[in-house]
Motif scaffolding. Structure first.
Motif, short mmCIF file in Angstrom:
data_model
loop_
_atom_site.label_atom_id
_atom_site.label_comp_id
_atom_site.label_asym_id
_atom_site.label_seq_id
_atom_site.Cartn_x
_atom_site.Cartn_y
_atom_site.Cartn_z
N SER A 113 0.82 -1.21 0.00
CA SER A 113 0.00 0.00 0.00
C SER A 113 0.85 1.26 0.00
O SER A 113 0.31 2.37 -0.11
N VAL A 114 2.16 1.13 0.11
CA VAL A 114 3.05 2.29 0.19
C VAL A 114 2.89 3.26 -0.99
O VAL A 114 2.83 4.48 -0.80
N MET A 117 0.02 5.50 -0.42
CA MET A 117 0.31 6.44 0.66
C MET A 117 1.18 7.60 0.18
O MET A 117 0.95 8.76 0.53
N ILE A 121 0.21 11.54 0.29
CA ILE A 121 1.04 12.48 1.05
C ILE A 121 1.58 13.59 0.15
O ILE A 121 1.53 14.78 0.50
N VAL A 170 0.91 -1.48 9.04
CA VAL A 170 0.38 -0.27 8.42
C VAL A 170 1.19 0.94 8.86
O VAL A 170 1.54 1.82 8.06
N LEU A 171 1.52 1.01 10.16
CA LEU A 171 2.35 2.10 10.69
C LEU A 171 3.73 2.10 10.03
O LEU A 171 4.24 3.17 9.62
N SER A 173 4.47 0.91 7.14
CA SER A 173 4.28 1.27 5.73
C SER A 173 4.21 2.79 5.57
O SER A 173 4.80 3.37 4.65
N LEU A 174 3.49 3.45 6.48
CA LEU A 174 3.41 4.91 6.46
C LEU A 174 4.80 5.52 6.68
O LEU A 174 5.17 6.50 6.02
N SER A 175 5.56 4.93 7.60
CA SER A 175 6.92 5.39 7.85
C SER A 175 7.78 5.27 6.60
O SER A 175 8.56 6.17 6.26
N ALA A 177 6.73 5.30 3.51
CA ALA A 177 6.27 6.28 2.52
C ALA A 177 6.92 7.64 2.78
O ALA A 177 7.40 8.31 1.85
N ILE A 178 6.96 8.06 4.04
CA ILE A 178 7.58 9.34 4.39
C ILE A 178 9.07 9.30 4.11
O ILE A 178 9.67 10.26 3.59
#
Length: 308
Positions: A113-114, A117, A121, A170-171, A173-175, A177-178
């Motif tokens: 899912s990255v 995201m 973003i 999920v957390l 993955s968000l990391s 992406a950033i």
């Protein structure tokens, strides 16, 4: 009249595209090797050893490169620590912690899912425009992932539930992406690819050290067997050096949104690894989902042209 900027490629960057086709395979091995390793090695200890060894391998080759722009590095030390925290601490120790609570397959699939995201973003905080082919590609590839995750069944889709391990992935993955977006900062783009990975690995290992020390003090466990160190070696050489260097190369040459779109290949490679290494069966929904993901990657890799 169509115009191009000096740093804008006039045609496909076939080298970067080829690297990004193989990079998700290297990343997919992290979940497989990591899931095996965390059965006998504590997660933060595993991550600390992983990134310490990566830094030790790379630093002798890039030390002069890092010393030369030290003024720039010192001026951006907060951003550098943030990269180590996002890419090595969160996507290392925290991800391995998640693998003690969920399966390697779920970890690989959720990580896919990255790209979505990153697009969200960049659209929200940077205002980066999208073209219809990129949006369509993300939608198609996401549909392919959902099709694989639910085994092509509406019943599976309605019954799907996240456990704690999935939520942690999920957390992470968000990391990731950033982390991918921040790789495009001018200070980091000025560093060679290998030097950047060595620097982030060193910072990440330092951040992981206290957590690893606490684990060792509480459990008294540290890897000593040959099998444990073979798993760690595989993670260092394949899942770390090969995967991260390939990904950072792709982000520099293609941009975060396009490079990350290739991460939709993660579930495909994950399924292949499960078939080749574990002997799991391949079903019709795997083929259909794989076809959707590949079509989605082709569309999502489209790059908008600037017009004047």
């Amino acid at each position: 009249m169509t115009q191009t900027t000096p740093d804008e490629p006039t045609g496909p960057d076939w080298t970067a595209l080829a690297v990004m086709v193989g990079t998700p395979l290297a990343f997919a091995t992290n979940a497989a090797f990591g899931r095996t390793a965390v059965e006998s090695v504590n997660p933060f200890t595993l991550a600390m050893l992983r990134w310490s060894l990566v830094a030790l391998i790379l630093l002798p080759f890039v030390w002069t490169t890092l010393v030369t722009p030290r003024q720039t590095l010192f001026a951006n030390w907060r951003a550098t620590l943030l990269m180590g925290f996002l890419g090595q601490f969160i996507c290392g120790g925290v991800f391995y912690l998640a693998l003690t609570l969920t399966t390697a397959a779920n970890g690989i699939l959720i990580y896919s899912s990255v790209p979505a995201m990153i697009v969200v973003i960049e659209r929200l905080f940077i205002g980066r425009p999208l073209i219809w082919r990129q949006i369509l590609g993300i939608a198609i590839a996401t549909g392919g992932i959902v099709f694989i995750m639910t085994r092509g069944s509406w019943t599976e889709l309605l019954a799907f539930r996240f456990n704690l391990g999935d939520a942690i992935v999920v957390l992470t993955s968000l990391s990731w992406a950033i982390y991918s977006i921040l790789l495009r900062r001018p200070a980091f783009k000025a560093l060679p690819n290998t030097a950047g990975l060595a620097l982030f690995s060193l910072c990440g290992a330092g951040l992981l050290l206290p957590a690893a020390a606490i684990e060792i003090a509480i459990t008294g466990q540290f890897p000593v067997s040959t099998d444990q160190w073979l798993s760690i070696a595989a993670i260092v050489l394949v899942s770390s050096l090969t995967a991260f260097l390939g990904y950072q190369f792709g982000v520099r040459r293609l941009g975060a949104a396009i490079a990350s779109a290739f991460m939709y290949l993660l579930p495909i490679y994950g399924i292949l690894l499960a078939w080749l290494l574990v002997g799991e069966q391949i079903f019709a929904f795997h083929y259909i989902g794989t076809a959707l993901v590949l079509v989605g990657v082709i569309f999502a890799s489209a790059k908008a042209r600037r017009t004047g």
